[in-house]
Design a protein around this motif. Structure first.
Motif, PDB file in Angstrom:
ATOM      1  N   CYS A 287      -0.028 -23.699 -85.737  1.00 27.25           N
ATOM      2  CA  CYS A 287       1.122 -22.937 -86.203  1.00 27.25           C
ATOM      3  C   CYS A 287       0.903 -22.642 -87.678  1.00 27.25           C
ATOM      4  O   CYS A 287       0.284 -23.438 -88.386  1.00 27.25           O
ATOM      5  N   VAL A 288       1.410 -21.522 -88.109  1.00 24.20           N
ATOM      6  CA  VAL A 288       1.417 -21.199 -89.531  1.00 24.20           C
ATOM      7  C   VAL A 288       2.862 -21.262 -89.968  1.00 24.20           C
ATOM      8  O   VAL A 288       3.733 -20.643 -89.360  1.00 24.20           O
ATOM      9  N   ARG A 289       3.102 -22.028 -91.018  1.00 17.79           N
ATOM     10  CA  ARG A 289       4.469 -22.162 -91.519  1.00 17.79           C
ATOM     11  C   ARG A 289       4.553 -21.566 -92.915  1.00 17.79           C
ATOM     12  O   ARG A 289       3.628 -21.690 -93.716  1.00 17.79           O
ATOM     13  N   TYR A 290       5.673 -20.953 -93.164  1.00 23.80           N
ATOM     14  CA  TYR A 290       5.955 -20.381 -94.477  1.00 23.80           C
ATOM     15  C   TYR A 290       7.379 -20.780 -94.842  1.00 23.80           C
ATOM     16  O   TYR A 290       8.311 -20.472 -94.094  1.00 23.80           O
ATOM     17  N   GLN A 291       7.522 -21.493 -95.935  1.00 27.81           N
ATOM     18  CA  GLN A 291       8.827 -21.978 -96.390  1.00 27.81           C
ATOM     19  C   GLN A 291       9.588 -22.699 -95.278  1.00 27.81           C
ATOM     20  O   GLN A 291      10.779 -22.490 -95.067  1.00 27.81           O
ATOM     21  N   GLY A 292       8.861 -23.524 -94.511  1.00 21.90           N
ATOM     22  CA  GLY A 292       9.466 -24.341 -93.472  1.00 21.90           C
ATOM     23  C   GLY A 292       9.684 -23.654 -92.135  1.00 21.90           C
ATOM     24  O   GLY A 292      10.105 -24.289 -91.172  1.00 21.90           O
ATOM     25  N   GLU A 293       9.402 -22.374 -92.042  1.00 25.22           N
ATOM     26  CA  GLU A 293       9.595 -21.634 -90.799  1.00 25.22           C
ATOM     27  C   GLU A 293       8.244 -21.327 -90.159  1.00 25.22           C
ATOM     28  O   GLU A 293       7.293 -20.953 -90.853  1.00 25.22           O
ATOM     29  N   THR A 294       8.156 -21.484 -88.834  1.00 22.79           N
ATOM     30  CA  THR A 294       6.935 -21.130 -88.120  1.00 22.79           C
ATOM     31  C   THR A 294       6.870 -19.612 -88.010  1.00 22.79           C
ATOM     32  O   THR A 294       7.755 -18.988 -87.431  1.00 22.79           O
TER      33      THR A 294
ATOM     34  N   VAL B  86      -4.775 -18.064 -76.171  1.00 21.49           N
ATOM     35  CA  VAL B  86      -3.554 -17.445 -75.649  1.00 21.49           C
ATOM     36  C   VAL B  86      -2.439 -17.550 -76.680  1.00 21.49           C
ATOM     37  O   VAL B  86      -2.532 -18.308 -77.651  1.00 21.49           O
ATOM     38  N   ASP B  87      -1.399 -16.808 -76.444  1.00 18.71           N
ATOM     39  CA  ASP B  87      -0.177 -16.893 -77.242  1.00 18.71           C
ATOM     40  C   ASP B  87      -0.421 -16.726 -78.739  1.00 18.71           C
ATOM     41  O   ASP B  87       0.194 -17.392 -79.564  1.00 18.71           O
ATOM     42  N   VAL B  88      -1.323 -15.825 -79.101  1.00 22.59           N
ATOM     43  CA  VAL B  88      -1.525 -15.520 -80.523  1.00 22.59           C
ATOM     44  C   VAL B  88      -0.416 -14.558 -80.907  1.00 22.59           C
ATOM     45  O   VAL B  88      -0.338 -13.444 -80.392  1.00 22.59           O
ATOM     46  N   ALA B  89       0.459 -15.022 -81.786  1.00 22.98           N
ATOM     47  CA  ALA B  89       1.621 -14.213 -82.181  1.00 22.98           C
ATOM     48  C   ALA B  89       1.934 -14.452 -83.647  1.00 22.98           C
ATOM     49  O   ALA B  89       1.882 -15.579 -84.123  1.00 22.98           O
ATOM     50  N   VAL B  90       2.246 -13.355 -84.339  1.00 20.63           N
ATOM     51  CA  VAL B  90       2.587 -13.424 -85.756  1.00 20.63           C
ATOM     52  C   VAL B  90       3.882 -12.658 -85.973  1.00 20.63           C
ATOM     53  O   VAL B  90       4.023 -11.521 -85.505  1.00 20.63           O
ATOM     54  N   ASP B  91       4.812 -13.271 -86.676  1.00 18.17           N
ATOM     55  CA  ASP B  91       6.060 -12.606 -87.049  1.00 18.17           C
ATOM     56  C   ASP B  91       5.697 -11.305 -87.774  1.00 18.17           C
ATOM     57  O   ASP B  91       4.877 -11.315 -88.694  1.00 18.17           O
ATOM     58  N   PRO B  92       6.262 -10.161 -87.369  1.00 17.29           N
ATOM     59  CA  PRO B  92       5.913  -8.877 -87.991  1.00 17.29           C
ATOM     60  C   PRO B  92       6.056  -8.866 -89.518  1.00 17.29           C
ATOM     61  O   PRO B  92       5.300  -8.182 -90.201  1.00 17.29           O
ATOM     62  N   VAL B  93       6.975  -9.633 -90.047  1.00 21.00           N
ATOM     63  CA  VAL B  93       7.157  -9.696 -91.496  1.00 21.00           C
ATOM     64  C   VAL B  93       5.924 -10.301 -92.171  1.00 21.00           C
ATOM     65  O   VAL B  93       5.610  -9.979 -93.316  1.00 21.00           O
ATOM     66  N   HIS B  94       5.183 -11.125 -91.447  1.00 22.50           N
ATOM     67  CA  HIS B  94       4.032 -11.834 -92.013  1.00 22.50           C
ATOM     68  C   HIS B  94       2.694 -11.306 -91.482  1.00 22.50           C
ATOM     69  O   HIS B  94       1.658 -11.917 -91.729  1.00 22.50           O
TER      70      HIS B  94
ATOM     71  N   VAL C 223       1.387 -27.965 -81.542  1.00 24.32           N
ATOM     72  CA  VAL C 223       1.957 -27.083 -80.524  1.00 24.32           C
ATOM     73  C   VAL C 223       3.298 -26.591 -81.066  1.00 24.32           C
ATOM     74  O   VAL C 223       4.077 -27.381 -81.597  1.00 24.32           O
ATOM     75  N   PRO C 224       3.585 -25.299 -80.953  1.00 26.11           N
ATOM     76  CA  PRO C 224       4.869 -24.816 -81.474  1.00 26.11           C
ATOM     77  C   PRO C 224       6.052 -25.413 -80.714  1.00 26.11           C
ATOM     78  O   PRO C 224       5.943 -25.749 -79.541  1.00 26.11           O
ATOM     79  N   GLU C 225       7.148 -25.540 -81.408  1.00 28.74           N
ATOM     80  CA  GLU C 225       8.394 -25.945 -80.758  1.00 28.74           C
ATOM     81  C   GLU C 225       8.793 -24.845 -79.781  1.00 28.74           C
ATOM     82  O   GLU C 225       8.452 -23.671 -79.976  1.00 28.74           O
ATOM     83  N   VAL C 226       9.526 -25.184 -78.730  1.00 33.35           N
ATOM     84  CA  VAL C 226       9.915 -24.215 -77.701  1.00 33.35           C
ATOM     85  C   VAL C 226      10.643 -23.025 -78.316  1.00 33.35           C
ATOM     86  O   VAL C 226      10.333 -21.862 -78.018  1.00 33.35           O
ATOM     87  N   ALA C 227      11.598 -23.272 -79.196  1.00 33.28           N
ATOM     88  CA  ALA C 227      12.367 -22.176 -79.806  1.00 33.28           C
ATOM     89  C   ALA C 227      11.473 -21.259 -80.632  1.00 33.28           C
ATOM     90  O   ALA C 227      11.605 -20.026 -80.571  1.00 33.28           O
ATOM     91  N   ASP C 228      10.534 -21.835 -81.389  1.00 30.01           N
ATOM     92  CA  ASP C 228       9.604 -21.020 -82.185  1.00 30.01           C
ATOM     93  C   ASP C 228       8.685 -20.213 -81.283  1.00 30.01           C
ATOM     94  O   ASP C 228       8.400 -19.040 -81.538  1.00 30.01           O
ATOM     95  N   TYR C 229       8.200 -20.851 -80.223  1.00 28.36           N
ATOM     96  CA  TYR C 229       7.318 -20.184 -79.264  1.00 28.36           C
ATOM     97  C   TYR C 229       8.009 -18.958 -78.657  1.00 28.36           C
ATOM     98  O   TYR C 229       7.457 -17.862 -78.639  1.00 28.36           O
ATOM     99  N   LEU C 230       9.236 -19.147 -78.186  1.00 28.82           N
ATOM    100  CA  LEU C 230       9.975 -18.044 -77.557  1.00 28.82           C
ATOM    101  C   LEU C 230      10.294 -16.944 -78.566  1.00 28.82           C
ATOM    102  O   LEU C 230      10.159 -15.753 -78.268  1.00 28.82           O
ATOM    103  N   ARG C 231      10.677 -17.335 -79.781  1.00 28.30           N
ATOM    104  CA  ARG C 231      11.011 -16.354 -80.813  1.00 28.30           C
ATOM    105  C   ARG C 231       9.781 -15.538 -81.218  1.00 28.30           C
ATOM    106  O   ARG C 231       9.827 -14.308 -81.270  1.00 28.30           O
ATOM    107  N   LEU C 232       8.659 -16.211 -81.461  1.00 27.86           N
ATOM    108  CA  LEU C 232       7.454 -15.495 -81.876  1.00 27.86           C
ATOM    109  C   LEU C 232       6.929 -14.579 -80.781  1.00 27.86           C
ATOM    110  O   LEU C 232       6.467 -13.465 -81.068  1.00 27.86           O
ATOM    111  N   ARG C 233       6.987 -15.020 -79.540  1.00 24.11           N
ATOM    112  CA  ARG C 233       6.560 -14.135 -78.438  1.00 24.11           C
ATOM    113  C   ARG C 233       7.430 -12.889 -78.418  1.00 24.11           C
ATOM    114  O   ARG C 233       6.935 -11.774 -78.252  1.00 24.11           O
ATOM    115  N   SER C 234       8.712 -13.061 -78.565  1.00 29.30           N
ATOM    116  CA  SER C 234       9.649 -11.934 -78.497  1.00 29.30           C
ATOM    117  C   SER C 234       9.443 -10.948 -79.643  1.00 29.30           C
ATOM    118  O   SER C 234       9.288  -9.747 -79.419  1.00 29.30           O
TER     119      SER C 234
END
Length: 124
Positions: free
Chosen positions: A84-91, A108-116, A49-60
């Motif tokens: 979760c997918v991690r790259y260089q220690g970051e979710t 639900v909550d399928v989210a990918v950082d735009p850079v990735h 399960v993603p950490e709360v901060a990662d969850y909120l950041r990825l949703r945003s």
């Protein structure tokens, strides 16, 4: 847990996702990790399960509706299954399944950082 999800959705529909995953291993935190193309591209798919901060950041940053810290803290522990997918220690990506455990399984909550994005992490 992967087998439960396969049984719920049918093995053929999950094959594109789980067909790429090799055997998992346990980490000191007790989470199973799955390695697919990590050696080639540096990504690590982890059953967690993603950490709360990662969850909120990825949703945003991925354009999903923002949620409050309180809602994330209350809702995330109720996940039936999550990765979760991690790259260089970051979710950098996440996805969750919520379920009643028998009849309904909602992705639900399928989210990918735009850079990735563009690497297939959100595709079934």
């Amino acid at each position: 847990m992967v087998e439960v999800v396969r049984q719920a959705f049918g093995s053929s529909s999950m094959e594109p996702i789980f067909g790429k995953i090799q055997a998992g291993r346990s980490t000191p935190a007790g989470r199973r990790t799955f390695r697919n193309m990590e050696a080639v591209i540096g990504y690590n798919l982890i059953e967690a399960v993603p950490e709360v901060a990662d969850y909120l950041r990825l949703r945003s940053i991925s354009g999903l509706t923002p949620r409050s810290v309180e809602a994330a803290r209350a809702g995330l522990p109720g996940s039936f299954f999550a990765v979760c997918v991690r790259y260089q220690g970051e979710t950098v990506a996440m996805g969750r399944i919520i379920s009643d455990g028998a009849l309904f399984f909602h992705l639900v909550d399928v989210a990918v950082d735009p850079v990735h994005q563009g690497k297939g992490w959100a595709k079934p």
